[in-house]
Design a protein around this motif. Structure first.
Motif, mmCIF file in Angstrom:
data_model
loop_
_atom_site.group_PDB
_atom_site.id
_atom_site.type_symbol
_atom_site.label_atom_id
_atom_site.label_comp_id
_atom_site.label_asym_id
_atom_site.label_seq_id
_atom_site.Cartn_x
_atom_site.Cartn_y
_atom_site.Cartn_z
ATOM 1 N N ILE A 29 45.823 34.378 49.071
ATOM 2 C CA ILE A 29 45.448 33.920 47.805
ATOM 3 C C ILE A 29 46.729 33.585 47.006
ATOM 4 C CG2 ILE A 29 44.861 35.209 45.548
ATOM 5 C CD1 ILE A 29 42.780 36.969 47.072
ATOM 6 N N ARG A 31 48.286 33.572 44.059
ATOM 7 C CA ARG A 31 48.094 34.430 42.772
ATOM 8 C C ARG A 31 48.751 33.982 41.704
ATOM 9 N NH1 ARG A 31 46.418 39.829 44.056
ATOM 10 N NH2 ARG A 31 46.159 39.837 46.236
ATOM 11 N N ASP A 42 37.010 48.386 36.621
ATOM 12 C CA ASP A 42 37.916 49.470 36.150
ATOM 13 C C ASP A 42 37.937 49.738 34.658
ATOM 14 O OD1 ASP A 42 40.419 48.626 38.611
ATOM 15 O OD2 ASP A 42 38.582 49.561 38.682
ATOM 16 N N THR A 65 48.168 52.196 37.514
ATOM 17 C CA THR A 65 48.188 51.057 38.515
ATOM 18 C C THR A 65 49.224 50.681 39.430
ATOM 19 O OG1 THR A 65 47.696 48.736 38.247
ATOM 20 C CG2 THR A 65 49.497 49.636 36.878
ATOM 21 N N THR A 102 47.259 51.717 50.403
ATOM 22 C CA THR A 102 46.843 51.867 48.852
ATOM 23 C C THR A 102 46.476 53.074 48.438
ATOM 24 O OG1 THR A 102 46.454 49.219 48.749
ATOM 25 C CG2 THR A 102 45.607 50.757 46.882
ATOM 26 N N CYS A 121 37.624 55.602 38.779
ATOM 27 C CA CYS A 121 38.085 54.294 38.963
ATOM 28 C C CYS A 121 36.990 53.329 39.320
ATOM 29 C CB CYS A 121 38.962 54.482 40.486
ATOM 30 S SG CYS A 121 37.908 54.887 41.805
ATOM 31 N N ARG A 123 34.071 50.805 40.997
ATOM 32 C CA ARG A 123 33.448 50.859 42.346
ATOM 33 C C ARG A 123 34.221 49.943 43.523
ATOM 34 N NH1 ARG A 123 29.975 46.978 44.571
ATOM 35 N NH2 ARG A 123 30.210 45.883 43.026
ATOM 36 N N ASP A 127 39.178 41.232 44.223
ATOM 37 C CA ASP A 127 39.820 40.413 45.179
ATOM 38 C C ASP A 127 39.926 40.918 46.636
ATOM 39 O OD1 ASP A 127 43.326 41.631 44.663
ATOM 40 O OD2 ASP A 127 41.459 42.572 44.573
ATOM 41 N N GLN A 132 36.709 50.562 49.206
ATOM 42 C CA GLN A 132 37.188 51.680 50.129
ATOM 43 C C GLN A 132 38.252 52.754 49.448
ATOM 44 O OE1 GLN A 132 39.058 49.817 53.349
ATOM 45 N NE2 GLN A 132 37.268 48.801 54.260
ATOM 46 N N VAL A 133 38.845 52.154 48.113
ATOM 47 C CA VAL A 133 39.979 52.899 47.943
ATOM 48 C C VAL A 133 39.590 54.396 47.076
ATOM 49 C CG1 VAL A 133 41.946 52.907 46.331
ATOM 50 C CG2 VAL A 133 41.654 50.979 47.545
HETATM 51 C C1 LIG Z 1 40.478 38.785 50.572
HETATM 52 C C2 LIG Z 1 41.136 40.287 50.978
HETATM 53 C C3 LIG Z 1 40.603 41.034 51.926
HETATM 54 C C4 LIG Z 1 40.925 42.306 52.403
HETATM 55 N N1 LIG Z 1 40.480 42.862 53.095
HETATM 56 C C5 LIG Z 1 40.833 44.123 53.555
HETATM 57 C C6 LIG Z 1 40.253 45.145 54.744
HETATM 58 O O1 LIG Z 1 39.126 44.523 55.228
HETATM 59 N N2 LIG Z 1 40.711 46.131 54.532
HETATM 60 C C7 LIG Z 1 41.875 46.744 54.125
HETATM 61 O O2 LIG Z 1 42.115 47.837 54.264
HETATM 62 N N3 LIG Z 1 42.364 45.748 53.213
HETATM 63 C C8 LIG Z 1 41.965 44.790 52.804
HETATM 64 N N4 LIG Z 1 42.521 43.900 51.981
HETATM 65 C C9 LIG Z 1 43.684 44.537 51.289
HETATM 66 C C10 LIG Z 1 43.063 45.337 50.043
HETATM 67 O O3 LIG Z 1 42.703 44.365 49.051
HETATM 68 C C11 LIG Z 1 44.134 46.111 49.283
HETATM 69 O O4 LIG Z 1 44.604 47.139 50.108
HETATM 70 C C12 LIG Z 1 44.024 46.576 47.892
HETATM 71 O O5 LIG Z 1 45.080 46.958 47.507
HETATM 72 C C13 LIG Z 1 43.035 47.685 47.807
HETATM 73 O O6 LIG Z 1 41.774 47.617 48.417
HETATM 74 P P1 LIG Z 1 40.556 46.595 47.311
HETATM 75 O O7 LIG Z 1 41.199 45.544 46.764
HETATM 76 O O8 LIG Z 1 39.360 46.127 48.302
HETATM 77 O O9 LIG Z 1 39.975 47.703 46.379
HETATM 78 P P2 LIG Z 1 38.679 48.460 46.329
HETATM 79 O O10 LIG Z 1 38.508 49.605 47.330
HETATM 80 O O11 LIG Z 1 37.657 47.441 46.340
HETATM 81 O O12 LIG Z 1 38.951 49.154 44.929
HETATM 82 C C14 LIG Z 1 38.278 50.064 44.205
HETATM 83 C C15 LIG Z 1 39.014 50.640 43.200
HETATM 84 O O13 LIG Z 1 40.227 51.374 43.503
HETATM 85 C C16 LIG Z 1 41.120 51.226 42.408
HETATM 86 N N5 LIG Z 1 42.292 50.289 43.041
HETATM 87 C C17 LIG Z 1 42.505 49.692 44.370
HETATM 88 N N6 LIG Z 1 43.641 49.185 44.400
HETATM 89 C C18 LIG Z 1 44.361 49.569 43.272
HETATM 90 C C19 LIG Z 1 45.658 49.480 42.533
HETATM 91 N N7 LIG Z 1 46.382 48.663 43.296
HETATM 92 N N8 LIG Z 1 46.091 50.070 41.429
HETATM 93 C C20 LIG Z 1 45.194 50.581 40.860
HETATM 94 N N9 LIG Z 1 43.831 51.016 41.133
HETATM 95 C C21 LIG Z 1 43.427 50.559 42.522
HETATM 96 C C22 LIG Z 1 40.313 50.423 41.488
HETATM 97 O O14 LIG Z 1 40.031 51.412 40.421
HETATM 98 C C23 LIG Z 1 39.388 49.681 42.114
HETATM 99 O O15 LIG Z 1 38.236 49.453 41.391
HETATM 100 C C24 LIG Z 1 42.042 42.668 51.586
HETATM 101 C C25 LIG Z 1 42.593 41.960 50.437
HETATM 102 C C26 LIG Z 1 42.267 40.791 50.394
HETATM 103 C C27 LIG Z 1 42.689 39.959 49.067
#
Ligand SMILES: Cc1cc2nc3c(=O)[nH]c(=O)nc-3n(C[C@H](O)[C@H](O)[C@H](O)COP(=O)(O)OP(=O)(O)OC[C@H]3O[C@@H](n4cnc5c(N)ncnc54)[C@H](O)[C@@H]3O)c2cc1C
Length: 293
Positions: A29, A31, A42, A65, A102, A121, A123, A127, A132-133
């Protein structure tokens, strides 16, 4: 009694407006090309927190964050809308984190905030899109989790219980859960209230130390001595007592190999009429390709 509410907010590239330069040659990406925004769900989570604060005077909202220093922008945005404080978790060693790393990092930061009653947080982040987080943080903190929440219907302080309406396939369900817990909020929940003009004036110059130019250090120190809220606390891996093996790339079993921009070309699409023949033909094709059935 008042509540201590923690909200997680991620700064994300605005993947809803992906232009031709959104991807780098290496397939990651770009950025810099995509505007950084407050992860949409969020904001829904923040609104649920603000509604609890309205209901339980004296409650506080702490926003956390994890990201680059510029993610402090997410904290300012939350302060403009009514949050009380925010923390930026930023450190080079946190880079390249997958969801396991994360969620560990955020769990450590939440422990440092401490004494929380409810963690809200989104759902999903627009990106990584893994959703999962939230559940991973609940597991790491040994807490109950309620996901896909649409609305916190009631909270009984004395019984330490909360009632939540959540989205399920084909409908909604109402669940009761004990405090403290993690709640992931869905985009179908109420939108976040707008910025408050007075709060924008108060917090627009608030910064994290990594955002400040070294030559401004003295000026900021003098300002913060008078107006402590002008400092957005910044935490590195050591501040949150993070195990170096569980953060960043070191703590990430998952590596994003490449991200492809899928753009469907005309030849791959067909226009169907609602005629029985067309619909039957489509169903037959979907059955043959085992997409349905
Ligand atoms: C295209 C792409 C694909 C990816 N695929 C994977 C994968 O398959 N498996 C994997 O383990 N990682 C994957 N990653 C990495 C993953 O995006 C990062 O680990 C990221 O920091 C957390 O996952 P998420 O963005 O899916 O968050 P999600 O789990 O979708 O976030 C859910 C919530 O958690 C909170 N949250 C998440 N990150 C943060 C933060 N940095 N700060 C504060 N709150 C936060 C927010 O409230 C958010 O709404 C991928 C990244 C990209 C860009």
């Amino acid at each position: 009694m008042s509540l201590k509410i923690v909200v997680l907010a991620k700064q994300v590239p605005d993947t809803r407006n992906v232009g031709p330069d959104a991807m780098t040659e290496q397939g990651t990406i770009n950025r810099a090309a995509l505007p950084a925004v407050f992860n949409p769900e969020d904001l829904n989570a923040l609104e649920q927190a603000l509604r609890l604060k309205d209901q339980f005077p004296g409650s506080t909202i702490s926003v956390v964050t994890m990201g680059l220093p510029k993610s402090a922008e997410v904290i300012r945005e939350a302060l403009y809308r009514g949050a009380d404080e925010g923390f930026v978790v930023t450190d080079r060693v946190l880079g390249g984190a997958d969801t396991l790393a994360t969620s560990y990092t955020l769990a450590q930061a939440i422990k440092k905030v401490g004494n929380y009653d409810i963690i809200l947080c989104g759902r999903q982040a627009i990106d990584g899109d893994t959703a999962q987080v939230g559940p991973q943080i609940a597991q790491k903190l040994g807490l109950t989790q309620v996901t896909y929440a649409e609305e916190i219907l009631s909270l009984d302080e004395s019984a330490r219980k909360v009632v939540i309406r959540r989205l399920i396939d084909g409908g909604v369900e109402t669940v009761e859960a004990p405090l403290p817990l993690v709640v992931t909020v869905n985009g179908s929940a109420a939108p976040c209230r707008p910025r408050n003009a007075k709060r924008v004036m108060k917090y627009k110059k608030a910064t994290a130390v990594a955002e400040r130019a070294p030559e401004q250090a003295e000026a900021y120190a003098a300002l913060i001595a008078v107006k402590p809220f002008m400092d957005i606390p910044q935490w590195g891996a050591a501040d949150i007592e993070a195990d170096p093996n569980q953060i960043g790339k070191a703590g990430s079993p998952t590596n994003v190999k490449a991200v492809k921009n899928i753009v469907f070309k005309a030849k791959e699409s067909r226009t169907l009429t609602a005629s029985d023949a067309d619909v039957e033909g489509l169903i037959k094709e979907l059955l043959e390709e085992k997409i349905i059935g």
